[in-house]
Design an enzyme around this catalytic site. Sequence first.
Site, PDB file in Angstrom:
ATOM      1  N   GLU A 172      42.649  39.157  51.841  1.00 54.17           N
ATOM      2  CA  GLU A 172      42.290  38.676  53.167  1.00 54.17           C
ATOM      3  C   GLU A 172      42.650  39.779  54.160  1.00 54.17           C
ATOM      4  O   GLU A 172      43.788  40.260  54.139  1.00 54.17           O
ATOM      5  CB  GLU A 172      43.071  37.394  53.494  1.00 54.17           C
ATOM      6  CG  GLU A 172      42.620  36.855  54.825  1.00 54.17           C
ATOM      7  CD  GLU A 172      43.292  35.553  55.228  1.00 54.17           C
ATOM      8  OE1 GLU A 172      44.120  35.036  54.482  1.00 54.17           O
ATOM      9  OE2 GLU A 172      42.959  35.090  56.339  1.00 54.17           O
ATOM     10  N   LYS A 228      52.755  39.566  53.652  1.00 58.39           N
ATOM     11  CA  LYS A 228      52.185  40.127  54.876  1.00 58.39           C
ATOM     12  C   LYS A 228      52.808  39.508  56.119  1.00 58.39           C
ATOM     13  O   LYS A 228      53.035  40.189  57.114  1.00 58.39           O
ATOM     14  CB  LYS A 228      50.667  39.919  54.881  1.00 58.39           C
ATOM     15  CG  LYS A 228      49.966  40.881  53.939  1.00 58.39           C
ATOM     16  CD  LYS A 228      48.468  40.734  54.003  1.00 58.39           C
ATOM     17  CE  LYS A 228      48.011  39.689  53.032  1.00 58.39           C
ATOM     18  NZ  LYS A 228      46.561  39.550  52.947  1.00 58.39           N
ATOM     19  N   ARG A 282      53.042  37.052  40.292  1.00 55.31           N
ATOM     20  CA  ARG A 282      53.002  38.081  41.317  1.00 55.31           C
ATOM     21  C   ARG A 282      54.162  39.052  41.119  1.00 55.31           C
ATOM     22  O   ARG A 282      55.151  38.731  40.485  1.00 55.31           O
ATOM     23  CB  ARG A 282      52.971  37.490  42.719  1.00 55.31           C
ATOM     24  CG  ARG A 282      54.108  36.585  43.094  1.00 55.31           C
ATOM     25  CD  ARG A 282      53.744  35.740  44.311  1.00 55.31           C
ATOM     26  NE  ARG A 282      53.584  36.525  45.516  1.00 55.31           N
ATOM     27  CZ  ARG A 282      52.484  36.509  46.275  1.00 55.31           C
ATOM     28  NH1 ARG A 282      51.453  35.775  45.942  1.00 55.31           N
ATOM     29  NH2 ARG A 282      52.422  37.229  47.366  1.00 55.31           N
TER      30      ARG A 282
HETATM   31  P1  ATP Z   1      50.812  37.955  51.082  1.00 57.81           P
HETATM   32  O1  ATP Z   1      51.719  36.957  50.454  1.00 57.81           O
HETATM   33  O2  ATP Z   1      51.390  39.329  51.163  1.00 57.81           O
HETATM   34  O3  ATP Z   1      50.231  37.494  52.370  1.00 57.81           O
HETATM   35  P2  ATP Z   1      48.409  37.202  49.854  1.00 57.81           P
HETATM   36  O4  ATP Z   1      48.397  36.691  48.485  1.00 57.81           O
HETATM   37  O5  ATP Z   1      48.246  36.250  50.953  1.00 57.81           O
HETATM   38  O6  ATP Z   1      49.667  38.127  50.025  1.00 57.81           O
HETATM   39  P3  ATP Z   1      45.816  38.349  49.741  1.00 57.81           P
HETATM   40  O7  ATP Z   1      45.182  39.258  50.707  1.00 57.81           O
HETATM   41  O8  ATP Z   1      45.303  36.977  49.622  1.00 57.81           O
HETATM   42  O9  ATP Z   1      47.359  38.339  50.060  1.00 57.81           O
HETATM   43  O10 ATP Z   1      45.902  39.045  48.310  1.00 57.81           O
HETATM   44  C1  ATP Z   1      44.818  39.632  47.644  1.00 57.81           C
HETATM   45  C2  ATP Z   1      45.058  39.553  46.172  1.00 57.81           C
HETATM   46  O11 ATP Z   1      46.276  40.199  45.837  1.00 57.81           O
HETATM   47  C3  ATP Z   1      45.192  38.110  45.723  1.00 57.81           C
HETATM   48  O12 ATP Z   1      44.459  37.957  44.533  1.00 57.81           O
HETATM   49  C4  ATP Z   1      46.657  37.940  45.510  1.00 57.81           C
HETATM   50  O13 ATP Z   1      46.909  36.992  44.523  1.00 57.81           O
HETATM   51  C5  ATP Z   1      47.109  39.340  45.097  1.00 57.81           C
HETATM   52  N1  ATP Z   1      48.512  39.547  45.432  1.00 57.81           N
HETATM   53  C6  ATP Z   1      49.109  39.398  46.628  1.00 57.81           C
HETATM   54  N2  ATP Z   1      50.421  39.622  46.557  1.00 57.81           N
HETATM   55  C7  ATP Z   1      50.679  39.949  45.269  1.00 57.81           C
HETATM   56  C8  ATP Z   1      51.862  40.293  44.547  1.00 57.81           C
HETATM   57  N3  ATP Z   1      53.058  40.343  45.135  1.00 57.81           N
HETATM   58  N4  ATP Z   1      51.736  40.564  43.229  1.00 57.81           N
HETATM   59  C9  ATP Z   1      50.548  40.516  42.625  1.00 57.81           C
HETATM   60  N5  ATP Z   1      49.399  40.195  43.244  1.00 57.81           N
HETATM   61  C10 ATP Z   1      49.456  39.910  44.551  1.00 57.81           C
HETATM   62 MG    MG Z   2      46.854  35.041  51.599  1.00 51.35          MG
END
Ligand code: ATP
Ligand code: MG
Length: 548
Positions: free
Chosen positions: A32, A269, A259
């Site tokens: 996102e 984020k 993760r």
């Molecule tokens: P954040 O918790 O940092 O906001 P998010 O999951 O909301 O992360 P996205 O932009 O939705 O961020 O993530 C894009 C992709 O990266 C998704 O498929 C998510 O599952 C993966 N992802 C995010 N954080 C991690 C992590 N710590 N380890 C592995 N994959 C991750």
């Molecule tokens: Mg997210």
Amino acid sequence: MGIVPECFITEIVEKDLREGRYEKLRTRFPPEPNGYLHIGHARSIVLNFGLAQDFGGECNLRYDDTNPETEKEEYARAIEEDVRWLGFTPDRVLYASDYFEKMYECALVLIREGKAYVDDLPEEEMSRLRAEGKPSPYRDRSVEENLELFQRMAQGEFPTGSRVLRAKIDPTHPNFKLRDPVLYRIVHAPHYHAGDRWVVYPMYDYAHPLEDFIEGVSHSLCTLEFENNRAIYDWVIENLKGKCGLPESPRPYQYEFARLDLSHTVLSKRKLIRLVEGGYVSDWDDPRLPTLRALRRRGVRPEAIREFVRRTGISRNEALIEMELLEEVVRDDLNPIAPRVLGVLDPLKVVLTNYDGEEWVQAPYWPRDIPKEGARPLPFSSELYIERSDFSLTPPKGWKRLAPGQRVRLRHAYVIELEDVVEENGAVKLLKARVVPGTLGANPEEGPKPKGVIHWVSAHHALPVEFRLYNRLFLTKDPEEGGDFLRNLNPLALEVRRGFVEPSVLQDPKDTRYQLERLGYFWQDPVDSRPEALVMNRIVPLKEGYRA
Ligand code: ATP
Ligand code: MG
């Protein structure tokens, strides 16, 4: 060897391809655009793009941009840049928001089939009923009424948050996610990519499966917190396949992996935004942060990040990875490629009383255990800087560096011995020493043999440097320990030292990574360093025990 380490996902992919379930493997990395990528995302990037490479498939970068209030073009551009920097080329760069029209049509189909309804309940009331497993009083609206209301929602007739479209599944389902999840909400806000065309925006649970399905994704990989959402994923696909121009088959399936969680830092984020906006760090690329652009600015190579992902593996076990492991991988990556040079972080001047003029020594760049050739001229003169911590007036037992009555070898140069210590206000200001004649690059023939070797630079030739030493961002393994993470910030996460480096670095490409002997791996800060005012980042210290 493939990019992705063998794991349950590579097994599934192999089997699906072997059994002809898909013509081609298709994955996507779906961030996102509401912030910058961090090293946690690297696991997902390496997994998705790596699988496509390993299995001759395709991987798209797809912005999961269904939330107009938090997303920005700036983030989208930075994400793409970071993915490419990590070494991956998206087959296509796609936007979920380009499918809003199709998603809307699909919602109309669900309404017509009696599988979705407009709910007017205030948010808390809806949450309460969901928690209690009770139906909304609006659940049994007629198809006609639902169609009319949803179309009016989309035309902007109702205020933000006043109504939602919900899936009609089961208000009592044991999986809470299936208790009539929200599919659409009203947000009167322009979207950075779709413009002001929409006031209804799809929710993740509805949008994500459709995005995958539209793009022909075969394996939809996400992190474990979406495990319970898989049921909605399947519901959306099963109820819309073969409709609205969507194929009957093959359909994508969701698989979850753990993760990446790293000690002494935050990988969210939301928390990163607090650090940047609160001014706790300078910006998104502040080398203290775990963002990809911060690691890049610090001097970490993409090779190291890919190797780190490989070494930590892909699994369903949520294990905290120690920061030491990342540091270890970064050192292993730099060791064979970083020429050894001399610099001094905390200078103490040494005046040589029996030496005049200057000499240039051919000093090899590489230690014996690295099979590489190359040397640079290293200037020696009558005034040197050594590391303040390499001298002691009252040395502890076993001291191997400079001290009264104790000789020391200067790396690549002479053995020296101390003559006098000049103090000022109780602090050592200057040392006077003499070189032991005939010891340039050789063992001293007479007198006590030097116990140790220290690094130094010629004061007449060395270049002043602002050294930036980066330490852990948080004092505790778990930043949340004992309350809010801001309380555990390490005040010494950045230490600045005004020191010197030997002049040869000016001849090298600016992005050369060095090992400053006995100090760690460094490179010039790509933003702030200029030839006349060098700034060097410590990428990673040497291993504890190799620093003495
Ligand atoms: P954040 O918790 O940092 O906001 P998010 O999951 O909301 O992360 P996205 O932009 O939705 O961020 O993530 C894009 C992709 O990266 C998704 O498929 C998510 O599952 C993966 N992802 C995010 N954080 C991690 C992590 N710590 N380890 C592995 N994959 C991750
Ligand atoms: Mg997210």
